[in-house]
Design a protein around this motif. Sequence first.
Motif, PDB file in Angstrom:
ATOM      1  N   PHE A  24       0.854  -1.184   0.000  1.00  0.00           N
ATOM      2  CA  PHE A  24       0.000   0.000   0.000  1.00  0.00           C
ATOM      3  C   PHE A  24       0.898   1.246   0.000  1.00  0.00           C
ATOM      4  CE2 PHE A  24      -2.469  -3.502   1.766  1.00  0.00           C
ATOM      5  CZ  PHE A  24      -3.594  -3.472   0.951  1.00  0.00           C
ATOM      6  N   THR A  25       0.822   2.069   1.035  1.00  0.00           N
ATOM      7  CA  THR A  25       1.642   3.291   1.061  1.00  0.00           C
ATOM      8  C   THR A  25       2.653   3.283   2.210  1.00  0.00           C
ATOM      9  OG1 THR A  25      -0.048   4.423   2.383  1.00  0.00           O
ATOM     10  CG2 THR A  25      -0.182   4.670  -0.016  1.00  0.00           C
ATOM     11  N   GLN A  26       2.956   2.103   2.734  1.00  0.00           N
ATOM     12  CA  GLN A  26       3.851   2.047   3.894  1.00  0.00           C
ATOM     13  C   GLN A  26       5.218   2.649   3.602  1.00  0.00           C
ATOM     14  OE1 GLN A  26       4.773  -1.855   5.479  1.00  0.00           O
ATOM     15  NE2 GLN A  26       5.601  -1.007   7.374  1.00  0.00           N
ATOM     16  N   LYS A  27       5.773   2.389   2.425  1.00  0.00           N
ATOM     17  CA  LYS A  27       7.114   2.892   2.110  1.00  0.00           C
ATOM     18  C   LYS A  27       7.124   4.409   1.958  1.00  0.00           C
ATOM     19  CE  LYS A  27       8.988  -1.275  -0.060  1.00  0.00           C
ATOM     20  NZ  LYS A  27       9.524  -1.860  -1.320  1.00  0.00           N
ATOM     21  N   GLU A  28       6.086   4.963   1.327  1.00  0.00           N
ATOM     22  CA  GLU A  28       6.025   6.409   1.165  1.00  0.00           C
ATOM     23  C   GLU A  28       5.889   7.107   2.514  1.00  0.00           C
ATOM     24  OE1 GLU A  28       4.903   4.555  -2.664  1.00  0.00           O
ATOM     25  OE2 GLU A  28       4.341   4.211  -0.581  1.00  0.00           O
ATOM     26  N   VAL A  29       5.061   6.538   3.384  1.00  0.00           N
ATOM     27  CA  VAL A  29       4.895   7.114   4.718  1.00  0.00           C
ATOM     28  C   VAL A  29       6.209   7.051   5.488  1.00  0.00           C
ATOM     29  CG1 VAL A  29       3.722   6.836   6.941  1.00  0.00           C
ATOM     30  CG2 VAL A  29       2.408   6.646   4.811  1.00  0.00           C
ATOM     31  N   ALA A  30       6.899   5.930   5.407  1.00  0.00           N
ATOM     32  CA  ALA A  30       8.190   5.787   6.089  1.00  0.00           C
ATOM     33  C   ALA A  30       9.199   6.809   5.580  1.00  0.00           C
ATOM     34  CB  ALA A  30       8.720   4.368   5.895  1.00  0.00           C
ATOM     35  N   ARG A  31       9.223   7.017   4.275  1.00  0.00           N
ATOM     36  CA  ARG A  31      10.122   8.024   3.689  1.00  0.00           C
ATOM     37  C   ARG A  31       9.867   9.402   4.295  1.00  0.00           C
ATOM     38  NH1 ARG A  31       7.845   9.399  -1.767  1.00  0.00           N
ATOM     39  NH2 ARG A  31       6.525  10.612  -0.356  1.00  0.00           N
TER      40      ARG A  31
END
Length: 331
Positions: free
Chosen positions: A60-67
């Motif tokens: 989902f958007t986990q990587k973007e949020v982590a960034r």
Amino acid sequence: MKNRHPFYILFLLVISFYSYGQERPDHTLNKTVHQHADIQAAKNGIAFLAIGDFGRHGAFTQKEVARDMGTIAEILDMNFTISVGDNFYPTGVQSTQDYQWFSSFENIYTHHLLHEPWFVALGNHDYEGSVQAQIDYSKISRRWEMPDRYFERLIEIDKGKFLQLLVIDTNPFVTKYKANPEKYLGINDQDTNQQLKWIQTKLANNDPKIVWKIVVGHHPLYSGGKRKNEQETKDTELIFEPILEKYKVDAYICGHEHDLQIIKKSNKKVMQFLSGAGSELRETGKIEGSLFAEAVPGFMAFTLTNNILKAYVIQSNEKDFKVIYQTEIKK
């Protein structure tokens, strides 16, 4: 050689000038702050992030949020991160060696400031695996802090003034979980009366050095989202709202709903910050007291001084973040 010497010097000067003009890593923070001047570090204070419902192997958007958590952590010179639970989907972890520790946590939240402490609560999905493994991981990881199912941290803000942070376990108080112990492992082994006594004993601490009280749990007191009228939300409100009000808790940080909400009931002291948009999203809405509600990927960021708490709602986009709402609490 003598004829080439002036050209050689000219070549070096051009290269030096070109290199000087390039963006360097130590310029990144100033550039970021300039571009996002609507969020700034607090003077003489601390900063922290709140995220929830995130552990999906980067999906989902986990990587973007982590960034974007890393970027905001750098802007605010962050001190710690709060996780409000549902740390691993769909059924928690099985051991401290479970690969999900890498695929959903260690390899996702890689910015160096995200290696500052994570104070971690348990969610209902965590109860579908081994809760003890998440507790034991605290002995392995330098950043994962869950010494027990509920715990306290006293964090200095400035000049001997402290934040009292309580991380509680709301899961054993939800009726439908207790009725399904085969799914929610060990749920009926928890002594809810003992936890309530512990919470009230801690919050009754009237030490003048404690200037802020914040409680972290998985389940919301109030919600305009999917669980707006569900019994688990009513259970949580009925049990915990009177306690938070009695002891004048400033903020309750939670998740469970896969969205971002801020709710302040007109006749209540506590302000609720719901940060459950760390990965998969779900539609949301507003109720009485809703200051903000959106189902967008993101998290919340906070700065705290002895006199003021500022909260920022951060939306993660494909390439960058955006501050989409902010509010504050003053002493």
